[in-house]
Design a protein around this motif. Structure first.
Motif, PDB file in Angstrom:
ATOM      1  N   PHE A 110       0.823  -1.207   0.000  1.00  0.00           N
ATOM      2  CA  PHE A 110       0.000   0.000   0.000  1.00  0.00           C
ATOM      3  C   PHE A 110       0.859   1.260   0.000  1.00  0.00           C
ATOM      4  CE2 PHE A 110      -2.150   3.392   2.404  1.00  0.00           C
ATOM      5  CZ  PHE A 110      -3.266   3.577   1.604  1.00  0.00           C
ATOM      6  N   PHE A 111       1.843   1.321   0.910  1.00  0.00           N
ATOM      7  CA  PHE A 111       2.665   2.523   0.991  1.00  0.00           C
ATOM      8  C   PHE A 111       3.614   2.650  -0.188  1.00  0.00           C
ATOM      9  CE2 PHE A 111       1.370   2.682   5.482  1.00  0.00           C
ATOM     10  CZ  PHE A 111       1.077   4.030   5.580  1.00  0.00           C
ATOM     11  N   ALA A 112       4.044   1.513  -0.767  1.00  0.00           N
ATOM     12  CA  ALA A 112       4.872   1.592  -1.972  1.00  0.00           C
ATOM     13  C   ALA A 112       4.091   2.242  -3.109  1.00  0.00           C
ATOM     14  CB  ALA A 112       5.339   0.196  -2.373  1.00  0.00           C
ATOM     15  N   GLY A 113       2.809   1.884  -3.228  1.00  0.00           N
ATOM     16  CA  GLY A 113       1.986   2.497  -4.259  1.00  0.00           C
ATOM     17  C   GLY A 113       1.632   3.939  -3.952  1.00  0.00           C
ATOM     18  N   LEU A 114       1.345   4.225  -2.703  1.00  0.00           N
ATOM     19  CA  LEU A 114       0.906   5.568  -2.308  1.00  0.00           C
ATOM     20  C   LEU A 114       2.040   6.579  -2.363  1.00  0.00           C
ATOM     21  CD1 LEU A 114      -1.447   7.277  -1.090  1.00  0.00           C
ATOM     22  CD2 LEU A 114      -0.532   6.685   1.160  1.00  0.00           C
ATOM     23  N   MET A 115       3.212   6.194  -1.847  1.00  0.00           N
ATOM     24  CA  MET A 115       4.323   7.132  -1.709  1.00  0.00           C
ATOM     25  C   MET A 115       5.337   7.040  -2.840  1.00  0.00           C
ATOM     26  SD  MET A 115       3.579   8.700   1.041  1.00  0.00           S
ATOM     27  CE  MET A 115       2.672   8.537   2.570  1.00  0.00           C
ATOM     28  N   GLY A 116       5.250   5.975  -3.632  1.00  0.00           N
ATOM     29  CA  GLY A 116       6.240   5.801  -4.681  1.00  0.00           C
ATOM     30  C   GLY A 116       7.605   5.444  -4.145  1.00  0.00           C
ATOM     31  N   VAL A 117       7.650   4.774  -2.987  1.00  0.00           N
ATOM     32  CA  VAL A 117       8.919   4.367  -2.387  1.00  0.00           C
ATOM     33  C   VAL A 117       8.937   2.859  -2.267  1.00  0.00           C
ATOM     34  CG1 VAL A 117       9.169   6.500  -1.103  1.00  0.00           C
ATOM     35  CG2 VAL A 117       8.015   4.567  -0.033  1.00  0.00           C
ATOM     36  N   GLY A 118      10.146   2.304  -2.183  1.00  0.00           N
ATOM     37  CA  GLY A 118      10.284   0.872  -1.971  1.00  0.00           C
ATOM     38  C   GLY A 118       9.893   0.480  -0.555  1.00  0.00           C
ATOM     39  N   GLY A 119       9.740  -0.807  -0.342  1.00  0.00           N
ATOM     40  CA  GLY A 119       9.264  -1.264   0.964  1.00  0.00           C
ATOM     41  C   GLY A 119      10.344  -1.569   1.970  1.00  0.00           C
ATOM     42  N   GLY A 120      11.630  -1.453   1.569  1.00  0.00           N
ATOM     43  CA  GLY A 120      12.702  -1.831   2.479  1.00  0.00           C
ATOM     44  C   GLY A 120      12.726  -1.038   3.769  1.00  0.00           C
ATOM     45  N   GLY A 121      12.394   0.257   3.681  1.00  0.00           N
ATOM     46  CA  GLY A 121      12.404   1.097   4.879  1.00  0.00           C
ATOM     47  C   GLY A 121      11.414   0.639   5.924  1.00  0.00           C
ATOM     48  N   ILE A 122      10.323   0.018   5.475  1.00  0.00           N
ATOM     49  CA  ILE A 122       9.336  -0.531   6.403  1.00  0.00           C
ATOM     50  C   ILE A 122       9.691  -1.958   6.788  1.00  0.00           C
ATOM     51  CG2 ILE A 122       6.893  -1.110   6.731  1.00  0.00           C
ATOM     52  CD1 ILE A 122       6.209   0.943   4.612  1.00  0.00           C
ATOM     53  N   MET A 123      10.028  -2.757   5.765  1.00  0.00           N
ATOM     54  CA  MET A 123      10.213  -4.190   5.998  1.00  0.00           C
ATOM     55  C   MET A 123      11.375  -4.523   6.909  1.00  0.00           C
ATOM     56  SD  MET A 123       9.416  -6.372   2.555  1.00  0.00           S
ATOM     57  CE  MET A 123      10.089  -5.193   1.381  1.00  0.00           C
ATOM     58  N   VAL A 124      12.528  -3.911   6.679  1.00  0.00           N
ATOM     59  CA  VAL A 124      13.730  -4.313   7.418  1.00  0.00           C
ATOM     60  C   VAL A 124      13.552  -4.176   8.933  1.00  0.00           C
ATOM     61  CG1 VAL A 124      16.171  -3.825   7.822  1.00  0.00           C
ATOM     62  CG2 VAL A 124      15.287  -3.939   5.484  1.00  0.00           C
ATOM     63  N   PRO A 125      13.144  -3.000   9.454  1.00  0.00           N
ATOM     64  CA  PRO A 125      13.000  -2.910  10.914  1.00  0.00           C
ATOM     65  C   PRO A 125      11.903  -3.795  11.470  1.00  0.00           C
ATOM     66  CG  PRO A 125      12.204  -0.900   9.867  1.00  0.00           C
ATOM     67  CD  PRO A 125      12.888  -1.697   8.800  1.00  0.00           C
ATOM     68  N   ILE A 126      10.778  -3.929  10.740  1.00  0.00           N
ATOM     69  CA  ILE A 126       9.691  -4.775  11.246  1.00  0.00           C
ATOM     70  C   ILE A 126      10.093  -6.241  11.202  1.00  0.00           C
ATOM     71  CG2 ILE A 126       7.331  -5.567  10.823  1.00  0.00           C
ATOM     72  CD1 ILE A 126       6.574  -2.800   9.988  1.00  0.00           C
ATOM     73  N   LEU A 127      10.726  -6.671  10.105  1.00  0.00           N
ATOM     74  CA  LEU A 127      11.165  -8.061  10.019  1.00  0.00           C
ATOM     75  C   LEU A 127      12.187  -8.382  11.095  1.00  0.00           C
ATOM     76  CD1 LEU A 127      11.522  -8.702   6.167  1.00  0.00           C
ATOM     77  CD2 LEU A 127       9.890  -9.761   7.742  1.00  0.00           C
ATOM     78  N   GLY A 131      -2.881   1.660  -3.281  1.00  0.00           N
ATOM     79  CA  GLY A 131      -2.163   2.848  -2.834  1.00  0.00           C
ATOM     80  C   GLY A 131      -1.917   3.822  -3.969  1.00  0.00           C
ATOM     81  N   ALA A 132      -1.587   3.284  -5.155  1.00  0.00           N
ATOM     82  CA  ALA A 132      -1.320   4.143  -6.310  1.00  0.00           C
ATOM     83  C   ALA A 132      -2.560   4.941  -6.699  1.00  0.00           C
ATOM     84  CB  ALA A 132      -0.835   3.298  -7.477  1.00  0.00           C
ATOM     85  N   ARG A 133      -3.730   4.302  -6.640  1.00  0.00           N
ATOM     86  CA  ARG A 133      -4.971   5.016  -6.991  1.00  0.00           C
ATOM     87  C   ARG A 133      -5.287   6.102  -5.968  1.00  0.00           C
ATOM     88  NH1 ARG A 133      -6.590  -0.263  -8.687  1.00  0.00           N
ATOM     89  NH2 ARG A 133      -7.540  -0.702  -6.659  1.00  0.00           N
ATOM     90  N   LEU A 134      -5.053   5.801  -4.683  1.00  0.00           N
ATOM     91  CA  LEU A 134      -5.344   6.788  -3.633  1.00  0.00           C
ATOM     92  C   LEU A 134      -4.366   7.957  -3.652  1.00  0.00           C
ATOM     93  CD1 LEU A 134      -6.302   4.525  -0.586  1.00  0.00           C
ATOM     94  CD2 LEU A 134      -7.800   6.020  -1.895  1.00  0.00           C
ATOM     95  N   ALA A 135      -3.213   7.749  -4.273  1.00  0.00           N
ATOM     96  CA  ALA A 135      -2.212   8.822  -4.340  1.00  0.00           C
ATOM     97  C   ALA A 135      -2.760  10.052  -5.053  1.00  0.00           C
ATOM     98  CB  ALA A 135      -0.955   8.324  -5.045  1.00  0.00           C
ATOM     99  N   HIS A 136      -3.778   9.848  -5.906  1.00  0.00           N
ATOM    100  CA  HIS A 136      -4.354  10.970  -6.645  1.00  0.00           C
ATOM    101  C   HIS A 136      -5.507  11.635  -5.891  1.00  0.00           C
ATOM    102  CE1 HIS A 136      -1.989   9.881 -10.176  1.00  0.00           C
ATOM    103  NE2 HIS A 136      -2.327   8.631  -9.951  1.00  0.00           N
TER     104      HIS A 136
END
Length: 268
Positions: A18-35, A234-239
């Motif tokens: 969701f956030f990758a689509g919404l923000m246009g960023v990769g998921g590593g910033g979220i995934m690494v600390p949570i994992l 997320g990409a659709r909601l970005a608009h």
């Protein structure tokens, strides 16, 4: 593995997509600390927490980058001339970066990740965009830039967008093309990174069942299964949503998650 952990990985995949689509960023910033936090809660070996989180995150980016690449290519936003010139350096740098990461203990690796995420978060909060001031360098310069992007991407398990987009816009590449080209660059980063973490963790001892090197397959499968469905949402909601405001909130979340990972590593 307990059903609740599988459900947790599915939920993480939904959030990451969701956030990758919404923000246009990769998921590593979220995934690494949570994992890393989830792996610690499951009792995985402390010395492998961050390495497993980095390797698993990098492997999930393969599918995400493929989907993103197809979309941007369909819109004619990928500068393939740039991709061809930067890809050799990116491949070598990312692959080499996994060997660097494998030789760094958990705590310094976690500290580097947290510092880099602080830099990315500050970019988001300030909405920093470098002013175009020069042309793209020649083949040797592009390969060198690709190497640096690849090494850092491997150390923090990102697709490279937070580095490659500012670099390209600084070199007078239109923002739309910079974003699309960055998505294409993310694929060799993810492939080389995933392969490197798999190889480097192949002979590591004390890894949990279900690991292939430093890639934890149950997490990889569950996250990938869901993220490909939530990214278009997320990409659709970005608009429709105030993305500029959401980016500032997202930046705060990244800082919090990185701090939580550091706390987990320090108290482990």
């Amino acid at each position: 593995m307990a059903v609740e952990w599988l459900a947790a990985y599915l939920a993480l995949g939904a959030v990451v997509g969701f956030f990758a689509g919404l923000m246009g960023v990769g998921g590593g910033g979220i995934m690494v600390p949570i994992l890393a936090t989830m792996f610690a809660a499951q009792g995985f070996a402390h010395d492998h927490l961050v390495h497993l989180a980095l390797g698993t995150s990098m492997a999930t980016i393969v599918l995400t980058s493929l989907s993103s690449l197809r979309t941007h290519h369909a819109h004619g936003a990928v500068r393939w001339d740039i991709v061809r010139r930067i890809a050799p350096g990116v491949l070598l740098g990312t692959f080499a970066g996994t060997f660097i990461a494998a030789g760094v203990p958990t705590l310094p690796l976690a500290i580097f990740f947290a510092c880099f995420m602080a830099y990315v978060s500050l970019q988001m909060i300030l909405n920093a965009k470098p002013k175009p001031s020069r042309a793209l360098p020649g083949p040797v310069g592009m390969a060198g830039v690709g190497g640096v992007i690849g090494i850092i991407s491997a150390l923090v398990a990102i697709g490279g967008g937070s580095l490659s987009v500012p670099f390209m816009t600084w070199c007078n590449v239109r923002m739309q093309n910079a974003i699309g080209t960055s998505a294409a660059i993310g694929l060799p980063i993810a492939l080389a990174g995933a392969a490197g973490y798999l190889i480097n963790g192949w002979s590591a001892t004390g890894l949990p069942d279900g690991s292939l090197g430093y890639v934890y397959l149950p997490a990889l499968l569950m996250i990938s299964l869901v993220s490909s469905f939530t990214a278009p949402v997320g990409a659709r909601l970005a608009h429709r949503l105030p993305v500029a405001t959401l980016k500032k909130v997202f930046a705060g979340v990244l800082i919090f998650l990185s701090a939580k990972m550091l706390h987990t590593v320090l108290t482990g």
